[in-house]
Write a protein that holds these residues in place. Sequence first.
Motif, mmCIF file in Angstrom:
data_model
loop_
_atom_site.group_PDB
_atom_site.id
_atom_site.type_symbol
_atom_site.label_atom_id
_atom_site.label_comp_id
_atom_site.label_asym_id
_atom_site.label_seq_id
_atom_site.Cartn_x
_atom_site.Cartn_y
_atom_site.Cartn_z
ATOM 1 N N CYS A 34 0.810 -1.221 0.000
ATOM 2 C CA CYS A 34 0.000 0.000 0.000
ATOM 3 C C CYS A 34 0.845 1.273 0.000
ATOM 4 C CB CYS A 34 -0.959 -0.008 1.179
ATOM 5 S SG CYS A 34 -2.260 -1.245 1.011
ATOM 6 N N TYR A 35 1.980 1.236 0.644
ATOM 7 C CA TYR A 35 2.817 2.438 0.664
ATOM 8 C C TYR A 35 3.866 2.447 -0.448
ATOM 9 C CZ TYR A 35 0.695 4.639 4.651
ATOM 10 O OH TYR A 35 -0.212 5.283 5.463
ATOM 11 N N LEU A 36 4.545 1.333 -0.692
ATOM 12 C CA LEU A 36 5.602 1.325 -1.712
ATOM 13 C C LEU A 36 5.044 1.352 -3.131
ATOM 14 C CD1 LEU A 36 8.151 -1.201 -0.159
ATOM 15 C CD2 LEU A 36 8.198 1.309 -0.089
ATOM 16 N N LEU A 37 3.900 0.735 -3.347
ATOM 17 C CA LEU A 37 3.275 0.754 -4.673
ATOM 18 C C LEU A 37 2.056 1.677 -4.717
ATOM 19 C CD1 LEU A 37 3.355 -3.066 -5.569
ATOM 20 C CD2 LEU A 37 4.981 -1.291 -6.226
ATOM 21 N N GLY A 38 1.287 1.711 -3.637
ATOM 22 C CA GLY A 38 0.047 2.486 -3.612
ATOM 23 C C GLY A 38 0.248 3.984 -3.682
ATOM 24 N N ILE A 39 1.202 4.508 -2.932
ATOM 25 C CA ILE A 39 1.437 5.966 -2.945
ATOM 26 C C ILE A 39 1.906 6.442 -4.320
ATOM 27 C CG2 ILE A 39 2.920 7.813 -2.028
ATOM 28 C CD1 ILE A 39 0.646 7.231 -0.150
ATOM 29 N N PRO A 40 2.898 5.799 -4.960
ATOM 30 C CA PRO A 40 3.256 6.228 -6.327
ATOM 31 C C PRO A 40 2.083 6.095 -7.307
ATOM 32 C CG PRO A 40 4.984 4.842 -5.428
ATOM 33 C CD PRO A 40 3.826 4.782 -4.467
ATOM 34 N N PHE A 41 1.299 5.019 -7.161
ATOM 35 C CA PHE A 41 0.124 4.830 -8.009
ATOM 36 C C PHE A 41 -0.877 5.962 -7.784
ATOM 37 C CE2 PHE A 41 -4.131 2.882 -8.597
ATOM 38 C CZ PHE A 41 -4.058 2.666 -9.964
ATOM 39 N N LEU A 42 -1.072 6.358 -6.542
ATOM 40 C CA LEU A 42 -1.988 7.447 -6.217
ATOM 41 C C LEU A 42 -1.521 8.755 -6.845
ATOM 42 C CD1 LEU A 42 -4.473 8.448 -4.707
ATOM 43 C CD2 LEU A 42 -3.066 8.693 -2.671
ATOM 44 N N TYR A 43 -0.237 9.050 -6.742
ATOM 45 C CA TYR A 43 0.301 10.259 -7.382
ATOM 46 C C TYR A 43 0.053 10.235 -8.891
ATOM 47 C CZ TYR A 43 2.740 12.450 -3.480
ATOM 48 O OH TYR A 43 3.033 13.108 -2.313
ATOM 49 N N LEU A 44 0.266 9.090 -9.506
ATOM 50 C CA LEU A 44 0.048 8.943 -10.941
ATOM 51 C C LEU A 44 -1.420 9.174 -11.295
ATOM 52 C CD1 LEU A 44 1.510 8.074 -13.594
ATOM 53 C CD2 LEU A 44 0.699 5.770 -13.103
ATOM 54 N N MET A 45 -2.313 8.578 -10.521
ATOM 55 C CA MET A 45 -3.746 8.739 -10.783
ATOM 56 C C MET A 45 -4.200 10.182 -10.558
ATOM 57 S SD MET A 45 -5.009 5.900 -11.898
ATOM 58 C CE MET A 45 -3.491 5.879 -12.823
ATOM 59 N N GLU A 46 -3.685 10.821 -9.530
ATOM 60 C CA GLU A 46 -4.044 12.223 -9.283
ATOM 61 C C GLU A 46 -3.555 13.116 -10.418
ATOM 62 O OE1 GLU A 46 -4.387 12.929 -4.529
ATOM 63 O OE2 GLU A 46 -2.359 12.699 -5.317
ATOM 64 N N ARG A 47 -2.390 12.813 -10.914
ATOM 65 C CA ARG A 47 -1.811 13.630 -11.983
ATOM 66 C C ARG A 47 -2.596 13.500 -13.285
ATOM 67 N NH1 ARG A 47 4.303 14.845 -13.505
ATOM 68 N NH2 ARG A 47 3.881 15.771 -15.522
ATOM 69 N N TYR A 48 -3.071 12.288 -13.583
ATOM 70 C CA TYR A 48 -3.736 12.043 -14.853
ATOM 71 C C TYR A 48 -5.239 11.806 -14.742
ATOM 72 C CZ TYR A 48 0.944 11.806 -16.684
ATOM 73 O OH TYR A 48 2.224 12.126 -17.040
ATOM 74 N N GLN A 49 -5.839 12.141 -13.616
ATOM 75 C CA GLN A 49 -7.262 11.859 -13.455
ATOM 76 C C GLN A 49 -8.130 12.663 -14.423
ATOM 77 O OE1 GLN A 49 -8.504 12.514 -9.475
ATOM 78 N NE2 GLN A 49 -7.979 14.655 -9.444
ATOM 79 N N HIS A 50 -7.626 13.760 -14.947
ATOM 80 C CA HIS A 50 -8.407 14.546 -15.905
ATOM 81 C C HIS A 50 -8.546 13.844 -17.259
ATOM 82 C CE1 HIS A 50 -4.219 15.634 -16.618
ATOM 83 N NE2 HIS A 50 -4.568 15.940 -17.856
ATOM 84 N N VAL A 51 -7.694 12.868 -17.552
ATOM 85 C CA VAL A 51 -7.781 12.150 -18.824
ATOM 86 C C VAL A 51 -8.347 10.736 -18.661
ATOM 87 C CG1 VAL A 51 -5.935 13.447 -19.937
ATOM 88 C CG2 VAL A 51 -5.391 11.346 -18.704
ATOM 89 N N ILE A 52 -8.607 10.324 -17.424
ATOM 90 C CA ILE A 52 -9.139 8.989 -17.169
ATOM 91 C C ILE A 52 -10.628 9.117 -16.860
ATOM 92 C CG2 ILE A 52 -8.999 6.917 -15.738
ATOM 93 C CD1 ILE A 52 -6.080 7.725 -15.142
ATOM 94 N N PRO A 53 -11.488 8.614 -17.766
ATOM 95 C CA PRO A 53 -12.931 8.725 -17.517
ATOM 96 C C PRO A 53 -13.337 8.014 -16.225
ATOM 97 C CG PRO A 53 -12.480 7.948 -19.755
ATOM 98 C CD PRO A 53 -11.176 7.943 -19.012
ATOM 99 N N GLY A 54 -14.237 8.645 -15.486
ATOM 100 C CA GLY A 54 -14.774 8.014 -14.282
ATOM 101 C C GLY A 54 -14.073 8.414 -12.999
ATOM 102 N N LEU A 55 -12.876 8.995 -13.112
ATOM 103 C CA LEU A 55 -12.191 9.436 -11.888
ATOM 104 C C LEU A 55 -12.592 10.881 -11.613
ATOM 105 C CD1 LEU A 55 -8.563 8.007 -12.065
ATOM 106 C CD2 LEU A 55 -10.527 7.146 -10.832
ATOM 107 N N ASN A 56 -13.195 11.089 -10.488
ATOM 108 C CA ASN A 56 -13.627 12.420 -10.089
ATOM 109 C C ASN A 56 -12.546 13.088 -9.258
ATOM 110 O OD1 ASN A 56 -16.103 11.675 -11.187
ATOM 111 N ND2 ASN A 56 -16.806 10.857 -9.240
ATOM 112 N N LYS A 57 -12.402 14.368 -9.447
ATOM 113 C CA LYS A 57 -11.449 15.081 -8.612
ATOM 114 C C LYS A 57 -11.968 15.122 -7.181
ATOM 115 C CE LYS A 57 -8.270 18.579 -10.099
ATOM 116 N NZ LYS A 57 -7.164 17.883 -10.268
ATOM 117 N N ARG A 58 -11.085 14.842 -6.240
ATOM 118 C CA ARG A 58 -11.463 14.867 -4.819
ATOM 119 C C ARG A 58 -11.701 16.303 -4.397
ATOM 120 N NH1 ARG A 58 -11.068 11.475 -0.420
ATOM 121 N NH2 ARG A 58 -10.572 12.504 1.517
ATOM 122 N N LYS A 59 -12.802 16.509 -3.676
ATOM 123 C CA LYS A 59 -13.142 17.867 -3.226
ATOM 124 C C LYS A 59 -12.730 18.081 -1.809
ATOM 125 C CE LYS A 59 -16.869 18.165 -6.446
ATOM 126 N NZ LYS A 59 -18.222 18.313 -6.731
#
Length: 161
Positions: free
Chosen positions: A136-161
């Motif tokens: 969760c930390y060694l793979l999950g945190i980098p994955f989370l950063y990647l998803m946050e960075r590209y969430q505007h191009v991935i359908p279905g991912l909403n920006k966290r408010k």
Amino acid sequence: MSVRKLTTIAFIAALYASLTYVFAPLSYNYIQFRISEMLTVLPYITPLAVPGLFIGAIISNIGSPLGIYDVIFGGLASLIAAWLTSKMPNRWLAPLPPVIVNAVIVGTVLGAIANLPGLTVPLAMLWVGVGELAVCYLLGIPFLYLMERYQHVIPGLNKRK
């Protein structure tokens, strides 16, 4: 519910189950290093990941050596952890619910049911927690950063408010 939302939920479930099966030797032991658990950070970004991870865990646990116990309790652990992750205040805490919830629930099930020599419930909880912490930390945190960075191009991912 829209087709886009259903598709996102189904995609997350399929991805979780697929990663679990592809890395099966790491996914089903009492020292678990389940690569698919890196996806457990997704509820921090989108609530659609909560049912997706729940369904994915149920599907992937059908192949577990613990059978129905892992389907029920593993699915329940994923649902609780995903919901708690969606409530986390920052990305550094997002991986914490899966670590704690899986260590307690999955560790208890493994320790009580697996019947492995020398494996007590506290020891099983420790091993599951260590594996979860690593993934969760060694793979999950980098994955989370990647998803946050590209969430505007991935359908279905909403920006966290």
